[in-house]
Write a protein that holds these residues in place. Structure first.
Motif, PDB file in Angstrom:
ATOM      1  N   VAL A  10     -17.106 -16.104  13.325  1.00 53.87           N
ATOM      2  CA  VAL A  10     -18.498 -15.692  13.135  1.00 53.87           C
ATOM      3  C   VAL A  10     -18.904 -15.957  11.690  1.00 53.87           C
ATOM      4  O   VAL A  10     -18.243 -15.516  10.755  1.00 53.87           O
ATOM      5  CB  VAL A  10     -18.693 -14.196  13.444  1.00 53.87           C
ATOM      6  CG1 VAL A  10     -20.186 -13.863  13.469  1.00 53.87           C
ATOM      7  CG2 VAL A  10     -18.020 -13.811  14.750  1.00 53.87           C
ATOM      8  N   ARG A  65     -19.788 -18.992  16.114  1.00 52.22           N
ATOM      9  CA  ARG A  65     -21.119 -18.453  16.349  1.00 52.22           C
ATOM     10  C   ARG A  65     -21.732 -18.076  15.004  1.00 52.22           C
ATOM     11  O   ARG A  65     -21.015 -17.592  14.121  1.00 52.22           O
ATOM     12  CB  ARG A  65     -21.007 -17.193  17.206  1.00 52.22           C
ATOM     13  CG  ARG A  65     -21.952 -17.181  18.361  1.00 52.22           C
ATOM     14  CD  ARG A  65     -21.579 -16.095  19.331  1.00 52.22           C
ATOM     15  NE  ARG A  65     -20.668 -16.524  20.372  1.00 52.22           N
ATOM     16  CZ  ARG A  65     -20.155 -15.708  21.286  1.00 52.22           C
ATOM     17  NH1 ARG A  65     -20.457 -14.407  21.255  1.00 52.22           N
ATOM     18  NH2 ARG A  65     -19.354 -16.165  22.217  1.00 52.22           N
ATOM     19  N   VAL A 110     -20.564  -9.614  16.674  1.00 55.54           N
ATOM     20  CA  VAL A 110     -20.192 -10.404  17.861  1.00 55.54           C
ATOM     21  C   VAL A 110     -19.278  -9.595  18.787  1.00 55.54           C
ATOM     22  O   VAL A 110     -19.359  -9.735  20.020  1.00 55.54           O
ATOM     23  CB  VAL A 110     -19.574 -11.756  17.439  1.00 55.54           C
ATOM     24  CG1 VAL A 110     -18.963 -12.480  18.633  1.00 55.54           C
ATOM     25  CG2 VAL A 110     -20.660 -12.640  16.809  1.00 55.54           C
TER      26      VAL A 110
END
Lengths: 458, 458
Positions: free
Chosen positions: B297, B364, B396
């Motif tokens: 992330v 992400r 996340v």
């Protein structure tokens, strides 16, 4: 188990978190003197205290007979979030000092409030919630109690109004943000939001505040707002009761390795951490089962034990609270502005005061530059940057360990490391820059402050 | 053991602290591309790297064959100061989310550096000391690495010179004081104390700095000062190697309770925490023994994985360092000034870059207001105020747990909680005041930055 097998950190299992608090008053022959109603000078009854405190907390405050009190399951659950706390064998510090002493510390700083204060905060928030209250008010000095209470109130969805001693509010803006992150409102004290705050500001326009002032403001708001009560992070009997989890865990961890401490040391402001740490050991001493040397360490700039009077006094500057019999510097006493961190309350826990008065524990005062020297030494070898408050205990633990080095004695020293100093970097900066100073109140200053003691004949 | 017996915090015994680091490169079929000499564009040899890095660390940097490397006893001893770190079952968070997912986090913030960075700092300081050096230089962004290195250098009595990204230096004056308390010197970067710093300041007078600038300055000082070398807190293979203690401990703790994670999540700046956490799990995946879903992330404002190019690039703004093949935004990329906290490096660990390129992990990007929402929610229910960096992983993890709530899947999610946010209260204040904003670089901005990539044909 052989002593060389003792790990650096002794963690109890989650199942070993205490399920009962220990109430040292049950084992005291001379009970702490009762709180007095300031109007009648008679002992405060449950009914007298009900407008200020939560009902079940009043029961705990007045209970000096039950040795053990069950910890409600909801509080036990919350304790699992950050307890058991480690008992650390200070191998690195021992080596750095070259001492034959064995040093342990019970570390209460591994939670976001950064100190032991959360142990009582969650209990007080729980009883407030159980009573159906909307919220609570409190004061905070160094900010640890306010942070702890904010966390506890957030957990139980209670409103939390914090009056923060102005000098700390200004030195520690980030403390305020932690409290706000947990949904609390924070007001610098003295403030113009209360009648008492306004009066204090009129009389002392330049004041940097004191716990005594902030207490008065918090009590005023609690008693004038529907569905609110006042909660306090130290001094009171109920707080020492909750903090007994520290001592119970420490004792259980030591007993796992058959270690019996010779000396137990804690810093003392209002007495919550020291009282909590020593309670179960003191119980043994009171019952004649074991002997220990207990040392309370206080700042030379706020020396309630070592230079205070054992007398009934006001707990707050505004004189709205009950009178407590305790070692006190007088409710008008405010430590000099150069004093860093907490431990700035004018009085002391009535329980600890009685125990000290009865010769069951000792007290020592230390100056803050010596405290920060110990803090820095400790940080470098043990890897934890300690709170200024906790560093008072470190100072005396190091002094005692160095005495052992001289005498060759292998004493076992346990001290309370109540918290971390991450929000105290202004004070560390002063120390790092070599501009930290000490201040010891003169006898004249103390006499002036003692003159404000109430005249109570019982 | 029945799963309902899993405690809130799983602590390994001290004797279970890993004695070897795991080197994931040994199990990679496609090895990470070698560092290149910027002058010859040939792979850097040990001799090429010797003026910059410590000798044994170079060996570790270049070693892509040995799966396990012994942790020297001195480092193992230091690890006992703050390890094993707890693997926490996030029961409180699960309940708050109402998810059937089982969430665990490996918490690396219970040490004064406030993060996992200490795991590699102590290793790098050890090898510098062993080589007889006087000191080391480094850069720090958010300040966690600089603090960790200060602690490690203090332990081995090494001098420590830290260049701190200017925007962080200004936002986090207290970080500087912690480093000074551990005896380090701290200079805001870019500075006028180096030739490269002066050049950068001339070209960009108003710059708030970047890790790339600070690296150049630190390398310049290391290579121009007798008895000094440069050390780095992330990106490099050696750092991921040291950080494998995180994953090894997490895996051992999970195995005690027969738990196999489905998803493993970590924030990614340079990749040290994520790489360390996933390494032993990734090893199993590479060897075909087990499958896991890994999610990196990163901030939407500094999206190296999700919008960067997989190419050779300069590691620093001054272009004095070797070239690394990695996902990069270009060495001139500087995140917008409203970006809070770390995770602001333009590149990414070559190991992780190769694994991502080979489809072995996902990535992400998340925006910072969503990150602080997750941080606040987490702080309130789990009692730990997380670092902004770590909160990317929390965001996340919560998103994945909420997906499970929709689908009813009881997935096991493990994420890395790399540190605490006690020195990030300026960012929390912005969020609390509702004035935090998001910024996503435009395609044009990235194209401009990519234009600065070196032309390397191999």
């Amino acid at each position: 188990m052989a002593e060389n097998k003792i790990p650096y950190k002794i963690y109890l299992d989650e199942s070993e978190i205490p399920t009962q608090w220990y109430n040292v008053r049950a084992d005291m022959k001379n009970k702490p003197a009762p709180l007095l109603n300031p109007a009648t000078l008679k002992p405060m009854t449950h009914a007298d205290l009900a407008p200020v405190f939560c009902d079940e907390l009043i029961d705990q405050e007045l209970n000096d007979t039950d040795a053990y009190i069950d910890i409600p399951e909801e509080i036990q659950n919350f304790y699992k979030m950050y307890r058991p706390s480690p008992l650390v064998r200070a191998y690195f510090l021992e080596k750095a000092l070259g001492t034959p002493a064995k040093i342990y510390y019970k570390f209460e700083g591994n939670n976001t409030s950064g100190s032991h204060k959360l142990n009582s905060a969650i209990a007080q928030a729980y009883y407030a919630k159980k009573q159906g209250l909307k919220g609570v008010t409190t004061e905070t000095g160094a900010g640890q109690w306010g942070t702890a209470l904010s966390m506890a109130c957030s957990y139980f969805d209670l409103d939390c109004k914090v009056f923060m001693v102005k000098v700390s509010y200004e030195q520690k803006p980030f403390r305020r943000e932690v409290m706000r992150t947990y949904g609390a409102s924070v007001t610098p004290s003295p403030s113009t939001t209360t009648e008492i705050g306004k009066k204090i500001l009129e009389a002392h326009p330049g004041t940097t505040g004191s716990l005594g002032c902030a207490i008065s403001e918090a009590v005023e708001v609690a008693t004038h707002t529907d569905g609110y009560r006042y909660v306090l992070g130290s001094v009171l009997n109920q707080v020492l009761l909750h903090q007994s989890v520290i001592g119970l865990e420490a004792k259980a961890a030591l007993e796992k390795y058959n270690v019996k401490p010779d000396i137990i040391i804690g810093c003392a402001g209002g007495g919550s951490n020291l009282g909590g740490l020593i309670s179960p050991f003191m119980g043994e001493k009171l019952r004649g089962e074991n002997d220990y040397k207990f040392i309370a360490v206080e700042p030379a700039s706020c020396p309630s034990f070592t230079r205070g009077k054992f007398a009934y006094d006001f707990c707050d500057t505004g004189k709205v609270c009950p009178l407590a019999k305790m070692y006190t510097l007088g409710s008008n006493f405010i430590p000099s502005a150069n004093h860093a961190g907490g431990l700035r309350y004018h009085g002391m826990s009535p329980i600890l005061s009685q125990l000290y008065h009865d010769g069951l524990m000792e007290a020592r005062s230390v100056e803050q530059t010596a405290v920060f020297e110990a803090a820095t030494q400790f940080a470098r070898v043990e890897g934890i940057l300690p709170a200024p408050e906790s560093s008072h205990a470190i100072r005396v633990a190091i002094d005692e360990a160095l005495k052992c080095k001289e005498t060759g004695e292998e004493k076992t020293i346990v001290f309370g490391l109540t918290g971390t100093g991450y929000f105290d970097m202004v004070a560390y900066e002063k120390f790092n820059d070599g501009v930290m100073s000490d201040y010891i109140p003169t006898d004249e200053e103390l006499e002036q402050s003692f003159a404000g003691l109430p005249k109570v004949d019982l």
